[in-house]
Design an enzyme around this catalytic site. Structure first.
Site, short mmCIF file in Angstrom:
data_model
loop_
_atom_site.label_atom_id
_atom_site.label_comp_id
_atom_site.label_asym_id
_atom_site.label_seq_id
_atom_site.Cartn_x
_atom_site.Cartn_y
_atom_site.Cartn_z
N ASP A 71 0.87 -1.16 0.00
CA ASP A 71 0.00 0.00 0.00
C ASP A 71 0.91 1.22 0.00
O ASP A 71 1.65 1.45 0.94
CB ASP A 71 -0.86 -0.05 1.26
CG ASP A 71 -1.81 1.13 1.34
OD1 ASP A 71 -1.81 1.96 0.42
OD2 ASP A 71 -2.55 1.20 2.33
N GLU A 155 -1.43 -2.08 -4.21
CA GLU A 155 -2.76 -1.48 -4.12
C GLU A 155 -2.78 -0.18 -4.91
O GLU A 155 -1.78 0.52 -5.00
CB GLU A 155 -3.11 -1.21 -2.66
CG GLU A 155 -3.42 -2.47 -1.92
CD GLU A 155 -4.28 -2.22 -0.69
OE1 GLU A 155 -4.60 -1.05 -0.42
OE2 GLU A 155 -4.62 -3.19 -0.02
N ASP A 237 -11.02 -9.88 -10.33
CA ASP A 237 -11.33 -8.48 -10.60
C ASP A 237 -12.72 -8.30 -11.18
O ASP A 237 -13.47 -7.41 -10.79
CB ASP A 237 -10.29 -7.89 -11.57
CG ASP A 237 -8.91 -7.85 -10.95
OD1 ASP A 237 -8.84 -7.78 -9.71
OD2 ASP A 237 -7.92 -7.89 -11.68
#
Ligand SMILES: [Zn+2]
Length: 252
Positions: A71, A155, A237
């Site tokens: 992240d 991310e 996804d």
């Protein structure tokens, strides 16, 4: 300006070009192999950069079961899924303050004046310096994560909760995120690893978009799965996108 050529000779202190002569260089890192071409680029700050093309052999690393989700923000530079945080380097914060101060000074200079020109140069130099330091850090981090993990899940960008100067912070983190991703991807190819980009809103436990069954937790590296209730095969996804689309949300 771009001098681009194949006729040049790396020397101890820099590069020698025919006609131009020897240009002294400050090496940012040693070249991994003899360069095949070089490009000279003039930056807004007035400085020149030499960019070399080198061929690098692929060095496939042995397979490892390890994976990490990253992240990337400004509050911390990278947070691994194992919870390891990389604190933002001090240089970034202090450089942002410096740039802000220099920009303020620039805005107070009369338009068209030579003082304004000087102030603009100072801003450009400060921005360039922080960009170089950050690139260096990203090189080290991307090598570390790619070497240690088979899959690196990155991310998508988090720009919330940033510094006061939001526009500046955002532009810096946007370009930083893309740069970091590019570095990870090319090193993944070199070392036989994989990089995937995941939505930060993506739940780690997935709900089946066909029957609504909540399937178990899945590591971020699992990109395809089969619903244990109805047997539907999902691309992670696409399934996540179906779940979060407004029509599905109303139904759910
Ligand atoms: Zn299902």
């Amino acid at each position: 300006m771009g001098v681009c050529g194949k006729e040049f000779y790396p020397t101890d202190r820099g590069v020698r070009f025919p006609k131009i002569g020897e240009l002294k260089l400050k090496w940012s890192r040693p070249l991994p192999s003899p360069p095949t071409s070089v490009t000279l680029v003039k930056e807004c700050s007035g400085r020149y950069y030499a960019s070399f093309v080198v061929e690098v052999k692929e060095v496939k690393l042995p397979w490892t079961p390890k994976e990490v989700g990253l992240d990337l923000g400004l509050a911390s530079l990278a947070v691994g899924s194992d919870g390891e945080k990389i604190a933002p380097p001090k240089f970034l914060r202090s450089a942002l303050r410096t740039i802000g101060r220099l920009q303020g000074s620039l805005s107070r200079k009369a338009k068209g004046s030579s003082n304004r020109q000087k102030a603009r140069l100072l801003v450009a130099r400060a921005q360039e310096k922080v960009a170089n330091q950050r690139l260096d850090l990203f090189h080290k981090l991307s090598t570390k994560y790619i070497r240690e993990n088979q899959t690196v899940a990155l991310e998508d960008l988090n720009v919330s909760g940033m510094l006061k100067n939001r526009r500046l912070a955002k532009s810096i983190s946007d370009s930083g995120w893309r740069m970091f991703k590019t570095l990870l991807e090319y090193k993944a190819v070199l070392y036989g690893r994989e990089v995937v980009v995941v939505s930060r809103w993506e739940p780690t436990s997935q709900r089946c978009s066909s029957c609504g069954h909540r399937d178990g937790k899945k590591p971020l590296s699992i990109r395809r799965w089969t619903c244990s209730a109805c047997g539907a095969a999902h691309d992670r996804d696409i399934n996540a996108a179906k779940i979060s689309s407004p029509s599905d949300r109303r139904r759910g």
